[in-house]
Design an enzyme around this catalytic site. Structure first.
Site, PDB file in Angstrom:
ATOM      1  N   CYS A   1       0.845  -1.357  -0.029  1.00  0.00           N
ATOM      2  CA  CYS A   1      -0.067   0.029   0.119  1.00  0.00           C
ATOM      3  C   CYS A   1       0.745   1.433   0.162  1.00  0.00           C
ATOM      4  O   CYS A   1       0.231   2.277  -0.185  1.00  0.00           O
ATOM      5  CB  CYS A   1      -0.889  -0.098   1.166  1.00  0.00           C
ATOM      6  SG  CYS A   1      -0.114   0.196   2.740  1.00  0.00           S
TER       7      CYS A   1
ATOM      8  N   GLU B   1      -7.317  -6.218  -0.561  1.00  0.00           N
ATOM      9  CA  GLU B   1      -7.326  -5.177   0.428  1.00  0.00           C
ATOM     10  C   GLU B   1      -6.258  -4.331   0.128  1.00  0.00           C
ATOM     11  O   GLU B   1      -5.109  -4.648  -0.194  1.00  0.00           O
ATOM     12  CB  GLU B   1      -7.371  -5.748   1.808  1.00  0.00           C
ATOM     13  CG  GLU B   1      -7.437  -4.748   2.835  1.00  0.00           C
ATOM     14  CD  GLU B   1      -5.866  -4.837   3.529  1.00  0.00           C
ATOM     15  OE1 GLU B   1      -5.568  -3.676   4.300  1.00  0.00           O
ATOM     16  OE2 GLU B   1      -4.923  -5.424   3.035  1.00  0.00           O
TER      17      GLU B   1
ATOM     18  N   ARG C   1      -9.536   1.368  11.510  1.00  0.00           N
ATOM     19  CA  ARG C   1      -8.765   1.074  10.460  1.00  0.00           C
ATOM     20  C   ARG C   1      -9.820   0.793   9.188  1.00  0.00           C
ATOM     21  O   ARG C   1     -10.401  -0.269   8.821  1.00  0.00           O
ATOM     22  CB  ARG C   1      -8.163  -0.496  10.815  1.00  0.00           C
ATOM     23  CG  ARG C   1      -6.958  -0.857   9.638  1.00  0.00           C
ATOM     24  CD  ARG C   1      -6.023  -2.157  10.255  1.00  0.00           C
ATOM     25  NE  ARG C   1      -5.232  -2.276   9.149  1.00  0.00           N
ATOM     26  CZ  ARG C   1      -3.766  -1.745   9.541  1.00  0.00           C
ATOM     27  NH1 ARG C   1      -3.516  -0.947  10.549  1.00  0.00           N
ATOM     28  NH2 ARG C   1      -2.870  -2.174   8.622  1.00  0.00           N
TER      29      ARG C   1
ATOM     30  N   ARG D   1     -10.238   0.266   5.322  1.00  0.00           N
ATOM     31  CA  ARG D   1      -9.608  -0.100   4.082  1.00  0.00           C
ATOM     32  C   ARG D   1     -10.567  -0.469   3.052  1.00  0.00           C
ATOM     33  O   ARG D   1     -11.893  -0.554   3.167  1.00  0.00           O
ATOM     34  CB  ARG D   1      -9.114  -1.577   4.651  1.00  0.00           C
ATOM     35  CG  ARG D   1      -7.918  -1.383   5.525  1.00  0.00           C
ATOM     36  CD  ARG D   1      -6.634  -0.919   4.881  1.00  0.00           C
ATOM     37  NE  ARG D   1      -5.601  -0.849   5.505  1.00  0.00           N
ATOM     38  CZ  ARG D   1      -5.041   0.376   6.137  1.00  0.00           C
ATOM     39  NH1 ARG D   1      -5.939   1.476   6.354  1.00  0.00           N
ATOM     40  NH2 ARG D   1      -4.120   0.426   6.892  1.00  0.00           N
TER      41      ARG D   1
END
Length: 416
Positions: free
Chosen positions: A205, A243, A286, A288
């Protein structure tokens, strides 16, 4: 955000030079310089000059007279184009050897130094009690410490392949599951990829994150997405679950995500995207971006993402709180079901001698107090023990002065 955008300047060149289209099904550019031993040091020095050598892949035997030096994707793209206008990108000593035929470029060469295998303890346990037939088989790329595996094993799945390049994460994965994942996925040949029903990947990422340079697919790490396309094109699993960070929606004005979805569509998949925040299930904020892709159009049409906020609201209603979708802050410890526990309940207690290892030094404490974040809002740096943590970062150790979240000593937490 899925509409195409023009990518300007260096970013455009980087994307066009990458594996992005039309060769996405072959993955990122890979290969090795094949050389006799007498030219090996010249080749290594030339590759290191451009930081093109894959240092985690050892120099290995190519045939009885030659050795192979694995090359990173940036160098592989330049060497693939050797003889054209890109020839000037190749270091002069290496270019001279290539022109003379003293060494050669083996495009597409992949080498795995060692196969993944169960640990002796795991192998003995499996032999003693053979596992029942799995409900499905899955493979995971960029596996980390095994988050996807923890969930999928619980659903009756069986992992048939895993890849993780970071040695610390791979060691943790092996300790968690008894299987050592393969390393660099770009070095795994197509013929070594086993058949599977589901492919998972939390692909790198850094090039999409707001905290990075946001170079998207023009970055060598972002380019690794195309290894997912290679594996999916080769093995044709029924579904993919991917993801990444939510900023993938916005980087390059959405163009990076457009390329990703287009590449998966060309590989035969129907894509569905959803943002989800882990705070619905665990005490960590978090958020995502998840991407589910299906080979079967009917399966894609029938797929529904779980409604996590409703599940969390149901838990509050079951407790008689009368509030739906409320955060953790102010919730008394011990009143939520196990899957909704607070940060304070999850933290492991430490003895005094253990705690001293994690306390800030005086120098570190001064750096924290001098940061803009601390001067703007000191409370932002303190963990809310009765609530949820902010997004955990892999850079906590080196970014403590600005971003790390600190657990206050017991006397501070208790208001003393």
């Amino acid at each position: 955000c899925l509409r195409g955008r023009r990518v300007h300047g260096a970013k455009c060149l980087a994307v066009l030079a990458g594996s992005s289209m039309p060769g996405a099904a072959s993955g990122v550019a890979v290969g090795a310089v094949v050389a006799p031993k007498r030219h090996l040091q010249t080749v290594i020095k030339a590759l290191d000059e451009r930081q093109w050598r894959k240092k985690r892949t050892k120099v290995h035997e190519y045939d009885c007279e030659h050795l192979a030096v694995a090359v990173a994707p940036e160098g592989a793209r330049a060497l693939d184009a050797f003889g054209s206008d890109a020839e000037s990108l190749v270091p002069a000593p290496l270019a001279a050897l290539l022109r003379d035929g003293a060494v050669r470029w083996a495009t597409g060469h992949r080498h795995v130094s060692a196969a993944a295998a169960p640990s002796p303890a795991a192998a003995a346990a499996a032999a003693a009690s053979p596992a029942p037939p799995p409900r499905f088989r899955y493979a995971e790329l960029f596996a980390g410490v095994g988050g996807f595996r923890l969930a999928l094993d619980g659903l009756g799945g069986r992992c048939v392949f895993a890849s993780e390049i970071d040695p610390c994460a791979a060691a943790t994965y092996e300790r968690n599951f008894g299987d050592a994942p393969l390393g660099d996925i770009t070095e795994v040949p197509d013929e070594d990829l086993p058949a599977h029903d589901l492919l998972t990947a939390g692909f790198p990422c850094q090039s999409f994150s707001r905290s990075g340079e946001q170079r998207g697919l023009g970055d060598a790490r972002g380019d690794l997405f195309f290894e997912i396309v290679r594996v999916a094109s080769r093995c044709r699993p029924a579904a993919l679950l991917l993801e990444n960070v939510p900023n993938l929606l916005r980087v390059d004005n959405g163009h990076a995500l457009h390329i990703i979805v287009h590449a998966l569509t060309r590989a035969g998949y129907h894509c569905r995207l959803q943002l989800a925040n882990a705070a619905a299930l665990v005490p960590q904020h978090r958020e995502r971006l998840y991407l589910a892709a299906f080979r079967d159009a009917a399966a894609a049409a029938a797929f529904r993402w779980p409604s996590l906020p409703e599940a969390r609201g149901a838990a509050h209603r079951a407790l008689g709180s009368g509030t739906v979708g409320v955060g953790y802050h102010g919730t008394p410890p011990g009143t939520l079901p196990p899957q909704y526990r607070t940060l304070g309940e999850l933290l492991e207690p430490l003895a005094d001698e253990e705690r001293s290892r994690y306390e800030l030094s005086e120098t570190q404490w001064r750096q924290v107090r001098s940061s803009l974040e601390w001067r703007t809002n000191p409370q932002w740096r303190l963990a809310q023990l009765g609530g949820a943590a902010r997004t955990l970062r892999g850079s906590y150790r080196k970014s403590y002065s600005r971003f790390s979240e600190f657990v206050p000593p017991a006397r501070v937490a208790e208001g003393v």
